[in-house]
Design a protein around this motif. Structure first.
Motif, short mmCIF file in Angstrom:
data_model
loop_
_atom_site.label_atom_id
_atom_site.label_comp_id
_atom_site.label_asym_id
_atom_site.label_seq_id
_atom_site.Cartn_x
_atom_site.Cartn_y
_atom_site.Cartn_z
N ILE A 164 -1.89 15.72 4.28
CA ILE A 164 -1.30 15.60 5.61
C ILE A 164 -0.92 14.14 5.84
O ILE A 164 -1.46 13.23 5.21
CB ILE A 164 -2.26 16.06 6.73
CG1 ILE A 164 -3.52 15.19 6.79
CG2 ILE A 164 -2.63 17.52 6.56
CD1 ILE A 164 -4.35 15.40 8.03
N SER A 165 -0.01 13.95 6.73
CA SER A 165 0.36 12.62 7.19
C SER A 165 -0.27 12.47 8.56
O SER A 165 -0.14 13.36 9.41
CB SER A 165 1.87 12.49 7.26
OG SER A 165 2.21 11.21 7.72
N LEU A 166 -0.94 11.37 8.80
CA LEU A 166 -1.70 11.19 10.03
C LEU A 166 -1.40 9.82 10.62
O LEU A 166 -1.48 8.81 9.93
CB LEU A 166 -3.19 11.31 9.73
CG LEU A 166 -4.17 11.15 10.86
CD1 LEU A 166 -4.01 12.28 11.87
CD2 LEU A 166 -5.59 11.15 10.32
N GLU A 189 -14.41 9.29 4.00
CA GLU A 189 -15.06 9.03 5.28
C GLU A 189 -14.49 9.93 6.38
O GLU A 189 -15.23 10.52 7.16
CB GLU A 189 -14.90 7.56 5.68
CG GLU A 189 -15.67 7.18 6.92
CD GLU A 189 -17.17 7.23 6.75
OE1 GLU A 189 -17.88 7.33 7.78
OE2 GLU A 189 -17.68 7.17 5.62
N ILE A 190 -13.17 10.06 6.42
CA ILE A 190 -12.54 10.91 7.42
C ILE A 190 -12.96 12.37 7.22
O ILE A 190 -13.31 13.06 8.18
CB ILE A 190 -11.01 10.75 7.38
CG1 ILE A 190 -10.63 9.34 7.87
CG2 ILE A 190 -10.32 11.82 8.22
CD1 ILE A 190 -9.17 8.98 7.65
N PRO A 224 -4.12 5.09 15.84
CA PRO A 224 -4.03 3.77 16.47
C PRO A 224 -4.65 2.72 15.53
O PRO A 224 -5.60 3.01 14.79
CB PRO A 224 -4.88 3.93 17.74
CG PRO A 224 -4.94 5.41 17.99
CD PRO A 224 -4.87 6.04 16.64
N THR A 225 -4.11 1.54 15.57
CA THR A 225 -4.56 0.47 14.67
C THR A 225 -6.05 0.19 14.80
O THR A 225 -6.74 0.02 13.80
CB THR A 225 -3.75 -0.83 14.95
OG1 THR A 225 -2.37 -0.54 14.79
CG2 THR A 225 -4.15 -1.94 14.00
N ASP A 226 -6.56 0.18 16.03
CA ASP A 226 -7.99 -0.12 16.21
C ASP A 226 -8.87 0.99 15.65
O ASP A 226 -9.92 0.72 15.06
CB ASP A 226 -8.31 -0.39 17.68
CG ASP A 226 -7.97 0.76 18.60
OD1 ASP A 226 -7.05 1.53 18.30
OD2 ASP A 226 -8.64 0.89 19.65
N LEU A 227 -8.45 2.25 15.77
CA LEU A 227 -9.23 3.35 15.20
C LEU A 227 -9.21 3.29 13.68
O LEU A 227 -10.24 3.49 13.03
CB LEU A 227 -8.68 4.70 15.69
CG LEU A 227 -9.37 5.94 15.13
CD1 LEU A 227 -10.87 5.92 15.42
CD2 LEU A 227 -8.73 7.19 15.69
N HIS A 228 -8.06 2.97 13.11
CA HIS A 228 -7.96 2.82 11.65
C HIS A 228 -8.92 1.73 11.16
O HIS A 228 -9.64 1.93 10.18
CB HIS A 228 -6.52 2.49 11.26
CG HIS A 228 -6.35 2.30 9.79
ND1 HIS A 228 -6.44 1.06 9.19
CD2 HIS A 228 -6.10 3.20 8.80
CE1 HIS A 228 -6.25 1.20 7.90
NE2 HIS A 228 -6.05 2.49 7.64
#
Length: 52
Positions: free
Chosen positions: A7-9, A33-34, A12-16
């Motif tokens: 999948i392409s996901l 981890e995800i 937000p930068t902070d969540l990444h």
């Protein structure tokens, strides 16, 4: 080997950044981890009496 889907996901930068740090801390790849977090959330979802 198990079946897998790609999948392409968009995140937000902070969540990444948080996920990358957690993966590093747990010595997992970001993907692993995800998957781990999603499996844990879905396992615990049936035990939660409150709706999100």
């Amino acid at each position: 080997m198990t079946d897998e889907k790609r999948i392409s996901l968009r995140l937000p930068t902070d969540l990444h950044a948080r996920l990358v740090e957690q993966a590093r801390s747990d010595r997992r790849s970001l993907n692993s981890e995800i998957v781990h977090l999603l499996e844990a959330a879905l396992t615990n979802a049936g035990r939660d009496d409150e709706s999100p």
